[in-house]
Write a protein that holds these residues in place. Structure first.
Motif, short mmCIF file in Angstrom:
data_model
loop_
_atom_site.label_atom_id
_atom_site.label_comp_id
_atom_site.label_asym_id
_atom_site.label_seq_id
_atom_site.Cartn_x
_atom_site.Cartn_y
_atom_site.Cartn_z
N ALA A 293 0.83 -1.21 0.00
CA ALA A 293 0.00 0.00 0.00
C ALA A 293 0.86 1.26 0.00
O ALA A 293 0.53 2.25 -0.66
N ASN A 294 1.97 1.23 0.73
CA ASN A 294 2.87 2.38 0.73
C ASN A 294 3.54 2.57 -0.63
O ASN A 294 3.74 3.70 -1.09
N ALA A 295 3.89 1.45 -1.27
CA ALA A 295 4.50 1.54 -2.60
C ALA A 295 3.50 2.10 -3.61
O ALA A 295 3.87 2.89 -4.49
N LEU A 296 2.24 1.71 -3.48
CA LEU A 296 1.22 2.15 -4.43
C LEU A 296 0.80 3.60 -4.21
O LEU A 296 0.63 4.37 -5.17
N PHE A 297 0.61 3.99 -2.96
CA PHE A 297 -0.02 5.28 -2.68
C PHE A 297 0.89 6.30 -2.00
O PHE A 297 0.47 7.45 -1.81
N GLY A 298 2.10 5.91 -1.60
CA GLY A 298 2.96 6.83 -0.86
C GLY A 298 3.29 8.09 -1.63
O GLY A 298 3.13 9.22 -1.12
N SER A 299 3.73 7.94 -2.86
CA SER A 299 4.08 9.10 -3.67
C SER A 299 2.85 9.96 -3.97
O SER A 299 2.92 11.20 -4.00
N LEU A 300 1.72 9.29 -4.18
CA LEU A 300 0.46 10.00 -4.41
C LEU A 300 0.13 10.90 -3.22
O LEU A 300 -0.29 12.07 -3.40
N GLN A 301 0.31 10.38 -2.01
CA GLN A 301 0.00 11.16 -0.81
C GLN A 301 0.88 12.41 -0.72
O GLN A 301 0.41 13.49 -0.37
N VAL A 302 2.15 12.25 -1.06
CA VAL A 302 3.07 13.39 -0.99
C VAL A 302 2.72 14.44 -2.04
O VAL A 302 2.72 15.65 -1.76
N THR A 303 2.40 13.98 -3.26
CA THR A 303 2.00 14.92 -4.31
C THR A 303 0.74 15.69 -3.90
O THR A 303 0.65 16.91 -4.08
N ALA A 304 -0.22 14.98 -3.33
CA ALA A 304 -1.45 15.62 -2.89
C ALA A 304 -1.18 16.60 -1.76
O ALA A 304 -1.75 17.70 -1.72
N ALA A 305 -0.31 16.22 -0.84
CA ALA A 305 0.02 17.11 0.28
C ALA A 305 0.67 18.39 -0.21
O ALA A 305 0.31 19.50 0.24
N ASN A 306 1.60 18.27 -1.14
CA ASN A 306 2.25 19.47 -1.69
C ASN A 306 1.24 20.36 -2.41
O ASN A 306 1.29 21.59 -2.31
N GLY A 307 0.29 19.73 -3.13
CA GLY A 307 -0.72 20.52 -3.83
C GLY A 307 -1.68 21.22 -2.90
O GLY A 307 -2.20 22.30 -3.21
N ALA A 308 -1.94 20.60 -1.73
CA ALA A 308 -2.88 21.16 -0.78
C ALA A 308 -2.21 22.01 0.28
O ALA A 308 -2.89 22.57 1.16
N GLY A 309 -0.88 22.10 0.24
CA GLY A 309 -0.17 22.91 1.22
C GLY A 309 -0.07 22.27 2.58
O GLY A 309 0.05 22.98 3.60
N LEU B 290 3.34 14.22 6.91
CA LEU B 290 2.11 13.90 7.63
C LEU B 290 1.23 12.96 6.84
O LEU B 290 0.75 11.94 7.35
N LEU B 291 1.02 13.26 5.56
CA LEU B 291 0.13 12.42 4.74
C LEU B 291 0.81 11.12 4.35
O LEU B 291 0.14 10.09 4.25
N ALA B 292 2.12 11.14 4.14
CA ALA B 292 2.84 9.90 3.84
C ALA B 292 2.72 8.94 5.02
O ALA B 292 2.42 7.75 4.86
N ALA B 293 2.92 9.48 6.22
CA ALA B 293 2.81 8.65 7.42
C ALA B 293 1.37 8.17 7.62
O ALA B 293 1.13 7.04 8.04
N ALA B 294 0.40 9.03 7.30
CA ALA B 294 -1.00 8.67 7.44
C ALA B 294 -1.35 7.47 6.57
O ALA B 294 -2.18 6.64 6.95
N ASN B 295 -0.73 7.37 5.42
CA ASN B 295 -0.98 6.23 4.53
C ASN B 295 -0.60 4.92 5.21
O ASN B 295 -1.34 3.93 5.17
N SER B 296 0.55 4.92 5.87
CA SER B 296 1.02 3.71 6.56
C SER B 296 0.24 3.47 7.85
O SER B 296 -0.13 2.33 8.15
N SER B 297 -0.01 4.52 8.61
CA SER B 297 -0.72 4.38 9.88
C SER B 297 -2.15 3.92 9.67
O SER B 297 -2.65 3.05 10.39
N GLY B 298 -2.83 4.50 8.69
CA GLY B 298 -4.19 4.06 8.39
C GLY B 298 -4.20 2.65 7.83
O GLY B 298 -5.12 1.87 8.08
#
Length: 558
Positions: free
Chosen positions: A469-485, A490-498
């Motif tokens: 799941a981290n391999a699939l969505f980790g980079s996506l979370q970071v891109t989204a975080a950067n776009g949303a400011g 935080l969002l990368a870790a949230a992917n693994s924690s969730g």
């Protein structure tokens, strides 16, 4: 309006041969590009979740889809796409699977030598109370198994041990599934976190530090949940002391170790200290019902003789491999030694990956470069610890090597799956498929922090692996975080924690639990019994992570 402006690609291209990432590649539309980019993920999720195709075949189908989307949709050269896939697969082998194989090898040696049975009896003798046994076996020992092996082993072994201690099979399976939560992010010597750091390009310590400020919240109340499952409200009322003590010590140890000591050792330290805390509380309150003890008796076939207590020497030997691992990893962190072993590094630009980002600047991240500190990596340290453990356990070189070979054979499909999933992730990252999805996902704005752990939960529920799941969505979370400011860590870790809360629902884990306690075909029953706990804890965690994105809990960010 999308939070991204497409640059004039031709003007920015640094060289005629470079591939310039363009998240608007399909029809000049970000939305259409993101929709096409979802196809590889959709193929994997549908094949795994709906059609129940085996994980390695689903991953291979997803990889083929990702390659087609990269070449036909995003205009990435065929050779470059294949090179990106090989890069991801190689990283999946070294260091990811190098860690997994050697960690599971150590555990398998304890089984081969008979000392796993000694360890099981030792845990059983700490208390004859079912509620305390659930905490010690499913949570503490399960976390230790997750730290060393992961990939379903903690659920299977914990469930079998609980049945051997007298638990009903269905309850043993449910307890083992629910317990396998808080330790998962740092499982298999922190392989999920290492993978997350690799695909996102964030520093490992930064990602681990953030996860270490999220998953401890789960550890605080999971032991109480286990006590409730065993004995309802009465159990919580009577046995809250070991549950709370265990949860608090595990949470503090997980936070401190991941943030200040050693990321790979996080679950080992937390599991051993939490078990020691329960034992210490039992010694302080020997007359409490949850502290009742029975002698450790060896069964035929173990190091001891039938109906005779295990000797202190055999018990110490059973625990020795885990102590050896801690010592080896601790020595590798000492000043002087750390600099020496870290200097032995393999680093090079991966061939045929001349890629520039959407801004036209050549990429310098892990997408195009390979780096491995081969001696200080967790897999090599585990190999050293395993060699020492083989001597302590009394296994000769031939038996130890044969056990290593059997371990590789046991993991052959997992090896193929992980390597393929990493190949898929690297293709998506290199071709800008992940960037396109992430920019659309960033449109969630303030709700993004709340939704991020839900995405990780969904990924693990389907794939059965926090690593995948981290391999699939980790980079996506970071891109989204950067776009949303929002802070990317935080969002990368949230992917693994969730994600850890989706593991109890994954078809793989449900099947493992059912087979372990001989309830084949009862996966649906297990699902109905654990889904409420999974969703409830996910809601709590999502609220905490959402608050970490605000001033309310923003002070918790590293």
């Amino acid at each position: 309006m999308w939070p991204y402006v497409v640059p004039p690609l031709q003007a920015l291209a640094p060289a005629p041969t470079a591939y310039v990432q363009n998240p608007y590649a399909v029809g000049g539309s970000l939305g259409l590009s993101a929709l096409v980019s979802v196809l590889p993920l959709a193929v994997v999720l549908v094949l795994l979740g709906a059609l129940r195709v085996r994980a390695h075949w689903a991953a291979l189908a997803g990889l083929v889809t990702a390659l087609l989307v990269a070449v036909l949709g995003f205009g990435m050269p065929v050779g470059m796409s294949l090179s990106a896939a090989l890069h991801g697969a190689f990283y999946g082998l070294f260091p990811i699977l190098w860690i997994v194989v050697n960690a599971l090898w150590i555990f398998n040696m304890t089984v081969a030598s008979g000392h796993f049975d000694v360890l099981r009896r030792s845990f059983g003798s700490l208390s004859s109370d079912r509620r305390t046994q659930a905490i010690l076996v499913a949570f503490c020992f399960g976390a230790l198994l997750e730290a060393l092996a992961g990939f379903g082993a903690p659920v299977a072994i914990s469930a079998v041990m609980l049945v051997a201690l007298g638990f009903r099979p269905i309850k043993a399976a449910v307890i083992s599934l629910v317990a396998n939560t808080a330790p998962v992010a740092f499982g298999a010597m922190a392989v999920p976190i290492i993978t997350l750091a690799s695909v996102t390009g964030l520093p490992l310590n930064q990602v681990a530090s953030m996860v270490g400020r999220q998953t401890p919240f789960l550890a605080l109340f999971v032991p109480l949940v286990l006590v409730f499952i065993v004995d309802g409200v009465r159990g919580v009322r009577e046995a809250w002391v070991p549950a709370v003590g265990c949860g608090v010590v595990f949470a503090l140890a997980q936070f401190a170790t991941s943030n200040y000591i050693s990321v790979p050792l996080t679950d080992i330290v937390a599991s051993l200290l939490s078990a020691a805390a329960v034992f210490a509380l039992a010694r302080m309150r020997p007359h409490a019902a949850w502290a009742a003890r029975t002698p450790t008796v060896a069964a035929a076939g173990g190091p001891g003789t039938a109906a005779k207590p295990d000797t202190p020497a055999e018990v110490r030997r059973a625990y020795a491999p885990y102590v050896i691992i801690i010592v080896v990893f601790a020595l590798a962190q000492l000043p002087g030694i750390k600099q020496a072993v870290d200097s032995l590094k393999l680093a090079f630009a991966w061939p045929f990956l001349d890629i520039a980002g959407p801004d036209g600047k050549p990429l310098t991240s892990s997408t195009v470069k390979y780096s491995l500190t081969w001696l200080s990596t967790a897999g090599t340290l585990l190999l050293i610890a395993g060699a020492i453990s083989a001597i302590v356990l009394g296994l000769g070189a031939r038996r130890a090597l044969a056990t290593w070979g059997r371990t590789v054979a046991e993991l052959r499909w997992a090896i193929l799956t992980v390597a393929t999933v990493l190949a898929l992730a690297y293709v998506m990252n290199a071709s800008a498929q992940t960037t396109a999805i992430g920019l659309v996902f960033a449109g969630a704005g303030a709700a993004l922090a709340f939704l991020s752990p839900v995405l990780g939960w969904l990924g693990v529920a389907v794939t059965g692996s926090d690593t995948s799941a981290n391999a699939l969505f980790g980079s996506l979370q970071v891109t989204a975080a950067n776009g949303a400011g929002l802070p990317p860590e935080l969002l990368a870790a949230a992917n693994s924690s969730g994600g850890v809360l989706g593991k109890m629902l994954s078809p793989q884990n449900l099947t493992i639990a059912a087979v372990a306690v001989r309830l084949e075909g009862q996966e649906g029953v297990l699902l109905r019994k654990v889904i409420g706990w999974s969703l409830g804890m996910l809601l709590v965690l999502a609220v905490i992570i959402a608050l970490q994105a605000t001033p309310v809990l923003g002070w918790m960010l590293p």
